[in-house]
Write a protein that holds these residues in place. Structure first.
Motif, mmCIF file in Angstrom:
data_model
loop_
_atom_site.group_PDB
_atom_site.id
_atom_site.type_symbol
_atom_site.label_atom_id
_atom_site.label_comp_id
_atom_site.label_asym_id
_atom_site.label_seq_id
_atom_site.Cartn_x
_atom_site.Cartn_y
_atom_site.Cartn_z
ATOM 1 N N ARG A 190 12.529 7.718 -13.761
ATOM 2 C CA ARG A 190 11.415 8.663 -13.841
ATOM 3 C C ARG A 190 11.920 10.093 -13.672
ATOM 4 N NH1 ARG A 190 6.405 7.616 -9.961
ATOM 5 N NH2 ARG A 190 5.170 9.386 -10.622
ATOM 6 N N GLN A 192 9.332 -24.690 -19.266
ATOM 7 C CA GLN A 192 10.765 -24.549 -19.599
ATOM 8 C C GLN A 192 11.073 -25.230 -20.931
ATOM 9 O OE1 GLN A 192 13.172 -25.888 -16.364
ATOM 10 N NE2 GLN A 192 12.565 -24.217 -15.041
ATOM 11 N N PRO A 249 3.530 -0.836 -6.565
ATOM 12 C CA PRO A 249 3.456 -1.324 -7.944
ATOM 13 C C PRO A 249 4.597 -2.255 -8.330
ATOM 14 C CG PRO A 249 3.042 1.029 -7.853
ATOM 15 C CD PRO A 249 3.462 0.615 -6.474
ATOM 16 N N GLY A 297 3.868 10.275 -16.012
ATOM 17 C CA GLY A 297 3.464 9.118 -15.212
ATOM 18 C C GLY A 297 2.141 8.582 -15.732
ATOM 19 N N GLU A 351 9.793 -23.144 -23.716
ATOM 20 C CA GLU A 351 10.626 -21.959 -23.910
ATOM 21 C C GLU A 351 11.947 -22.320 -24.592
ATOM 22 O OE1 GLU A 351 11.077 -19.498 -20.478
ATOM 23 O OE2 GLU A 351 12.707 -18.419 -21.465
ATOM 24 N N GLY A 402 0.411 10.074 -10.794
ATOM 25 C CA GLY A 402 1.061 9.381 -11.908
ATOM 26 C C GLY A 402 1.799 8.121 -11.512
ATOM 27 N N ASP A 403 1.344 7.434 -10.477
ATOM 28 C CA ASP A 403 2.052 6.216 -10.077
ATOM 29 C C ASP A 403 1.208 4.971 -10.352
ATOM 30 O OD1 ASP A 403 0.132 6.663 -8.245
ATOM 31 O OD2 ASP A 403 1.391 6.551 -6.468
ATOM 32 N N PRO A 437 13.929 -7.311 -11.198
ATOM 33 C CA PRO A 437 13.149 -6.963 -12.398
ATOM 34 C C PRO A 437 13.302 -5.467 -12.679
ATOM 35 C CG PRO A 437 11.808 -8.150 -10.783
ATOM 36 C CD PRO A 437 13.075 -7.767 -10.098
ATOM 37 N N LEU A 438 13.701 -5.135 -13.879
ATOM 38 C CA LEU A 438 14.034 -3.734 -14.158
ATOM 39 C C LEU A 438 13.145 -3.132 -15.226
ATOM 40 C CD1 LEU A 438 17.915 -3.830 -14.184
ATOM 41 C CD2 LEU A 438 16.405 -2.952 -12.414
ATOM 42 N N PRO A 439 12.795 -1.866 -15.069
ATOM 43 C CA PRO A 439 12.051 -1.202 -16.122
ATOM 44 C C PRO A 439 13.000 -0.812 -17.245
ATOM 45 C CG PRO A 439 12.465 0.312 -14.317
ATOM 46 C CD PRO A 439 13.070 -1.005 -13.920
ATOM 47 N N ARG A 440 12.515 -0.853 -18.441
ATOM 48 C CA ARG A 440 13.210 -0.312 -19.615
ATOM 49 C C ARG A 440 14.593 -0.897 -19.868
ATOM 50 N NH1 ARG A 440 13.125 5.965 -19.420
ATOM 51 N NH2 ARG A 440 11.663 6.122 -17.718
ATOM 52 N N ARG A 465 -5.616 -1.176 -3.620
ATOM 53 C CA ARG A 465 -4.433 -0.541 -4.219
ATOM 54 C C ARG A 465 -3.954 -1.394 -5.389
ATOM 55 N NH1 ARG A 465 -2.461 3.340 -0.503
ATOM 56 N NH2 ARG A 465 -1.056 3.898 -2.169
ATOM 57 N N ASN A 466 -3.093 -0.804 -6.179
ATOM 58 C CA ASN A 466 -2.445 -1.506 -7.296
ATOM 59 C C ASN A 466 -3.423 -2.071 -8.324
ATOM 60 O OD1 ASN A 466 -0.009 -0.960 -6.111
ATOM 61 N ND2 ASN A 466 0.060 -2.905 -5.025
ATOM 62 N N ASP A 509 -1.052 -11.612 -8.897
ATOM 63 C CA ASP A 509 -0.442 -12.641 -8.046
ATOM 64 C C ASP A 509 -1.320 -12.841 -6.824
ATOM 65 O OD1 ASP A 509 1.814 -13.057 -9.636
ATOM 66 O OD2 ASP A 509 2.679 -11.199 -8.901
ATOM 67 N N SER A 519 6.993 -7.536 -16.048
ATOM 68 C CA SER A 519 8.302 -7.185 -15.500
ATOM 69 C C SER A 519 9.180 -6.530 -16.544
ATOM 70 C CB SER A 519 8.998 -8.433 -14.959
ATOM 71 O OG SER A 519 9.220 -9.328 -16.017
ATOM 72 N N GLN A 520 8.770 -6.567 -17.806
ATOM 73 C CA GLN A 520 9.590 -5.945 -18.847
ATOM 74 C C GLN A 520 9.236 -4.481 -19.050
ATOM 75 O OE1 GLN A 520 12.060 -7.650 -20.111
ATOM 76 N NE2 GLN A 520 11.404 -9.393 -18.905
ATOM 77 N N LEU A 521 8.244 -3.993 -18.323
ATOM 78 C CA LEU A 521 7.831 -2.599 -18.550
ATOM 79 C C LEU A 521 8.859 -1.632 -18.031
ATOM 80 C CD1 LEU A 521 4.105 -2.916 -17.656
ATOM 81 C CD2 LEU A 521 5.057 -2.465 -19.894
ATOM 82 N N VAL A 527 -0.335 1.558 -12.215
ATOM 83 C CA VAL A 527 0.256 0.323 -12.740
ATOM 84 C C VAL A 527 -0.372 0.079 -14.110
ATOM 85 C CG1 VAL A 527 0.525 -2.147 -12.340
ATOM 86 C CG2 VAL A 527 0.293 -0.575 -10.408
ATOM 87 N N GLY A 584 3.953 -10.578 -5.822
ATOM 88 C CA GLY A 584 2.858 -11.096 -5.008
ATOM 89 C C GLY A 584 3.334 -11.845 -3.789
ATOM 90 N N ASP A 595 0.820 -1.210 0.000
ATOM 91 C CA ASP A 595 0.000 0.000 0.000
ATOM 92 C C ASP A 595 0.858 1.267 0.000
ATOM 93 O OD1 ASP A 595 -2.336 -1.319 -0.117
ATOM 94 O OD2 ASP A 595 -2.684 -1.361 2.037
ATOM 95 N N ARG A 630 1.912 -21.853 -15.560
ATOM 96 C CA ARG A 630 2.894 -22.128 -14.506
ATOM 97 C C ARG A 630 2.743 -21.161 -13.319
ATOM 98 N NH1 ARG A 630 9.152 -20.810 -15.799
ATOM 99 N NH2 ARG A 630 10.064 -21.695 -13.933
ATOM 100 N N GLU A 689 -1.838 -14.976 -3.195
ATOM 101 C CA GLU A 689 -1.208 -15.832 -2.185
ATOM 102 C C GLU A 689 -2.265 -16.288 -1.207
ATOM 103 O OE1 GLU A 689 3.064 -15.132 -0.603
ATOM 104 O OE2 GLU A 689 2.053 -13.209 -0.811
#
Lengths: 339, 636
Positions: A69, B55, A46, B343, B58, B616-617, A116-119, B320-321, B38, B634-636, B619, A50, A41, B273, B40
């Motif tokens: 950013r 795997q 973001p 953002g 892939e 501007g935060d 995990p990295l952006p960009r 949130r999120n 995700d 995760s690629q963003l 997701v 999980g 929170d 998976r 839990e």
């Protein structure tokens, strides 16, 4: 005026720093999953995964994203500096991929160490599973890492992960130092104040570790360290290979560490003292003039310290440490700096 | 309001039997409508049994990509039409792939051998070439009696480093020649210091330049035979390239769809998976756009052989999120870049694309008002659009049109007063224009206040709504300062009445923190601290409102500067080489001033406007798909 937009972002982001109430609530949590729930929170939400396992990596993801950013609102030399600063996480991932390749680390081990990295343009899985260092180098084409990797590859072939790591570290930090030197005026002063001592302590750490752990010759230690490092460059490294102690070098940088402590502990003490000093300086600069690089760098420094404290909290809780022991390890005073 | 808010989403949980999870996942990935979440919970395990399959899929997809790369084909194509079933089809796909690899493998091996030979010969040649300036027989270098001497190259930047590192022995380090980023050096020391010199050089990435074993005499004689062998290797490389083109033509029809299918299988197995499960039941949780929910639900039910339990609900207010899916119409989408550079709006936040577009165009046009310059900018932007810079080009074109419209209001064409002004000429009525600029600023700031109130109200954040510096208290304070101040200056409001009117919102802002401490029951900060901090924040707020409003004076100032600069170009264009002056001046005005005006408009957007209401935060909404799979987030 060039920092006005970035400063607007700083103002927006600073509200997301954890305040005293947040820290109190976090310290009240009995275990890591409940800390994770609370952090979801927060501004870190973001980027947090999980499950609780990847929590610390999520914090680093947030730091990298926040640096990028802010850099988006800068241009020229200051943007280049912030972009380079953000790349430290990419460098850490790359070194993990390197080790994964050399030591055939299982997928789950390497994934648990990758942030995990952006960009990022790098394909971590492909790098970790590259059949040869030639293939590894080809995956880095067009990035700042290709040069140092190719240099080692040409000269030492497959060699060892150590040679590649040293080359990558040196190339990264030399570029960072050059970028700082390129900044003039107040921007340059702020960058030296907030990034300089970090780079200096990193360089000293390498020199001491190479001296004591790796059995390198003095010449190799000098070649594997930075020659320009804000008060801890060539002369400091030469003194270290000739026998200087951590306390000696810490004193020259204006820090005090226990001269009788074992070298590892003394180095940890130096790193902590430098981090505290940076955080204090950042807190001073945070509310300073809006039209230099001070505020963005100060925010990133405070955020980094905050993330470091969160890691301490998470690991401390996992290890069952008492609150008092935990707080003693944290850089507490700025828990409330966002308030 | 619909354009001002992100797409409404529903939080969806599907409970699917294991035997249906493949077909249901196929529908989900194909629909690209579900942003995974995700989950839990005790007793849930993740992707039971699917890790190995994912795997394997892939690995096969990677092999297929490598086979494509080897013959120079690019992966392409939409997801496969037929349903993707990794559990059933991977064996057959692997067999097809192995056949294709057999054809590419032989060619690759021969190409690799030739490449290595060429590399080796080129390296030898470069070593001989580097030695050419020495003009001494090579064998003489190896027979020194009292000195250890080495020859080779190292990165030029390491010359100083290696010299600095050798601070404990006597040595000689002579750069002979620099080529590219490497330097040919001769290094020497006493024999007993040889190990130190060698290790220091190695650690600086020194590459010794050993000669071919049969090299005798001067280096230039050896070069001639190496050149002949290089020519032969190059001819073989050209032949291999022709073979590659033929092989690519033969394999394209089979290998490209095979790679697409393996990629889809990998994405699907990779998604499953990550789905948690208990016993035979898998849970798929995530966010789905409300308008697409019914259709997705129907498709999922149709794809499953057993009933699927489907729970869905709108997100709870405090959730949130929640990901953000913007829904701007096509004409507005180019302007999203103005916002996303800053953002992404959160789910409960206002999407400021429309007000940002309108205010940006208003401010840009006001500063860059000229019919000719505006149309030239729009024309250049349309060219940019055709060359691949679509979103930026469209924003620039709209900005150009806005400039042209303001040009009509100002009556100027390429800096000349050719039209009767519908409003005013900037240079004639500077004061009126500056006042109008501040008025425009007041409108923009109030729009920011209003959007903040909307966001706070939607979030039921009533304390922020009432007491925030951008809430009701701040808005009242701003208007009391602005309107009341103006009336007081005009003598229509006594000073005591102004101060009384300011007192209520000022007190609310000053006492905000202690009030919130008591209203929310949170731990109290010391009252003295809160009052002192509150006072200085109030002071900062008042100064901020004034400076924020005055900041918009630049709209008028740039309009005046624009007309002045344009007029100067027109005057000089009447002299010698007038057409050249007009051409260069217009290019500078449209290019350079157009850029500066754009930066100023963006600065006002981000600093003065967005700062009032926009965090501007958010997701980003990244749905499961055959392109991105689960890891796309995760690629963003």
């Amino acid at each position: 005026m060039r920092h006005a937009a970035a400063h607007a972002q700083v103002r927006a982001i600073r509200a997301g720093l954890l305040d005293r109430e947040d820290w109190k609530a976090l310290l009240r949590q009995p275990d890591v999953p409940s800390i994770a729930r609370l952090l979801r929170d927060s501004a870190y939400g973001p980027e947090l995964p999980g499950d609780a396992a990847g929590l610390e990596r999520g914090l680093d993801t947030h730091l990298a994203a926040e640096t990028l950013r802010l850099s988006a609102f800068e241009w020229g030399a200051t943007r280049a500096l912030l972009d380079a600063h953000a790349r430290r996480f990419e460098l850490a991932n790359l070194k993990t991929a390197l080790r994964a390749r050399f030591y055939a680390l299982p997928e789950e081990v390497r994934e648990s160490a990758m942030v995990p990295l952006p960009r990022t343009r790098l394909r971590w899985r492909a790098l970790s599973e590259a059949p040869t260092m030639g293939a590894f180098a080809r995956l880095l084409e067009g990035t700042p890492y290709a040069g140092p990797v190719n240099t080692v590859l040409e000269q030492k072939g497959e060699a060892s992960a150590f040679a590649f790591e040293v080359a990558l570290d040196l190339a990264y930090f030399q570029a960072l130092v050059r970028r700082i030197h390129r900044l003039g005026g107040r921007d340059g002063r702020r960058a030296r104040e907030l990034l300089g001592s970090w780079i200096a302590v990193e360089n000293l750490s390498w020199a001491f570790r190479y001296r004591s752990l790796s059995g390198l010759t003095p010449e190799e230690t000098v070649n594997y360290t930075l020659h320009y490092a804000f008060g801890a460059g060539l002369e400091a490294v030469r003194r270290i290979v000739l026998g200087a102690t951590v306390a000696d070098e810490a004193r020259r940088l204006g820090f005090t560490v226990d001269p009788d402590a074992p070298e590892d502990e003394a180095l940890a003490g130096l790193e902590r003292a430098a981090a505290e000093a940076r955080a204090e300086q950042a807190a001073r600069l945070f509310y300073g003039a809006p039209f230099d690089l001070g505020a963005p760098l100060a925010l990133l420094t405070l955020r980094e310290v905050e993330a470091r404290d969160l890691v301490t909290l998470i690991e401390g809780r996992a290890a069952g440490l008492e609150d008092a022991a935990l707080q003693a390890r944290m850089l507490g005073p700025f828990a409330g700096s966002g308030a | 309001m619909s354009m001002l808010m992100p797409e409404r989403l529903r939080e969806v949980s599907l409970f699917v039997l294991e035997r249906d999870i493949e077909s249901v996942s196929d529908v989900i990935l194909r629909s690209e409508a579900l942003h995974p979440e995700d989950v839990e919970a005790d007793g849930l395990t993740r992707g039971r049994g699917w890790g190995e399959l994912a795997q394997r899929a892939e690995r096969l997809a990677r092999r297929a990509r490598a086979a494509l790369d080897a013959v120079g084909l690019a992966p392409q194509g939409p997801p496969p039409v037929a349903p993707v079933r990794p559990t059933r089809e991977l064996d057959a796909l692997e067999a097809q792939l192995t056949l294709a690899e057999a054809r590419t493998g032989d060619w690759q091996a021969r190409a690799e051998r030739n490449r290595r030979e060429l590399e080796s010969l080129t390296l030898t040649r470069s070593q001989l070439e580097l030695l050419r300036p020495l003009e001494v027989p090579v064998e003489a270098l190896a027979t020194l009696k009292h000195h250890h001497l080495v020859l080779g190259t190292l990165p030029s930047e390491n010359l100083a480093r290696v010299a600095a590192s050798l601070f404990m022995i006597a040595f000689v380090l002579v750069p002979v020649r620099v080529q590219g980023n490497r330097a040919l050096v001769v290094a020497a020391s006493a024999h007993h210091d040889a190990p130190i010199l060698d290790r220091a050089l190695r650690s600086a990435f020194f590459e010794p330049a050993p000669l071919p074993p049969d090299a005798r005499g001067e280096p230039r004689e050896a070069l001639e035979s190496v050149d002949l062998r290089i020519d032969g290797a190059r001819a073989r490389a050209a032949e291999l390239e022709r073979e590659r083109a033929a092989l690519a033509g033969a394999l394209q029809a089979g290998l490209v769809p095979l790679e697409a299918r393996l990629r889809a299988a990998s994405a699907l197995a990779g998604a499953i998976r990550h789905f948690p499960s208990r016993g035979e039941v898998f849970m798929v949780a995530g966010w789905v756009p409300q308008r697409r929910f019914e259709r997705l639900a129907a498709e999922v039910r149709a794809a499953a052989s057993a009933p699927v339990v489907l729970q869905s609900e709108p997100p709870a207010r405090q959730r949130r999120n929640v990901p953000t899916l913007l829904r701007a119409p096509a004409w507005l989408r180019p302007f999203q870049m103005l916002v996303t550079t800053y953002g992404l709006s959160g789910y409960g936040e206002v999407d400021p694309t429309l007000p940002a577009a309108l205010t940006f165009l208003l401010m840009y046009g006001m500063m860059f008002g000229d019919v000719g310059h505006g149309l030239l900018l729009a024309g250049a932007a349309l060219l940019l659009t055709r060359r691949g810079g679509a979103p930026l080009g469209k924003v620039m074109a709209a900005a150009g049109v806005s400039g042209a419209l303001f040009g009509v209001l100002y009556g100027t064409v390429l800096g000349a007063p050719l039209l009767p002004p519908l409003w005013l000429r900037p240079l004639d009525r500077v004061q009126d224009l500056l006042l109008a600029s501040i008025a425009a600023g007041v409108v923009v700031l109030n729009l920011g206040f209003a959007l903040n109130l909307v966001t706070r109200a939607r979030a039921r954040d009533w304390s922020g709504f009432l007491l925030d510096r951008n809430g009701v208290a701040g808005l009242s304070f701003y208007w009391m300062l602005l309107g009341g101040g103006a009336l007081a200056v005009l003598g229509r409001l006594p000073l005591w009445a102004l101060l009384a009117a300011l007192a209520v919102p000022a007190a609310a802002l000053w006492l905000r923190e202690p009030l919130l401490d008591r209203l929310t029951g949170r731990d109290r900060a010391p009252l003295g601290d809160a009052l002192v901090t509150g006072f200085f924040e109030l002071f900062e707020t008042a100064l901020g409102y004034a400076s924020n409003s005055l900041s918009f004076v630049r709209l008028g100032a740039f309009a005046v500067a624009h007309e002045g600069l344009s007029g100067m170009v027109m005057r000089y264009a009447e002299g010698p080489f007038g057409w050249l002056v007009l051409l260069v001046g217009t290019v500078v005005i449209v290019g350079f001033e157009g850029l500066v005006v754009g930066i100023q408009a963006l600065r006002l957007e981000y600093f003065e406007f967005f700062g009032r209401f926009f965090r501007g935060d958010g997701v980003p909404f990244v749905p499961l798909s055959f392109q991105g799979g689960y890891d796309a987030r995760s690629q963003l």
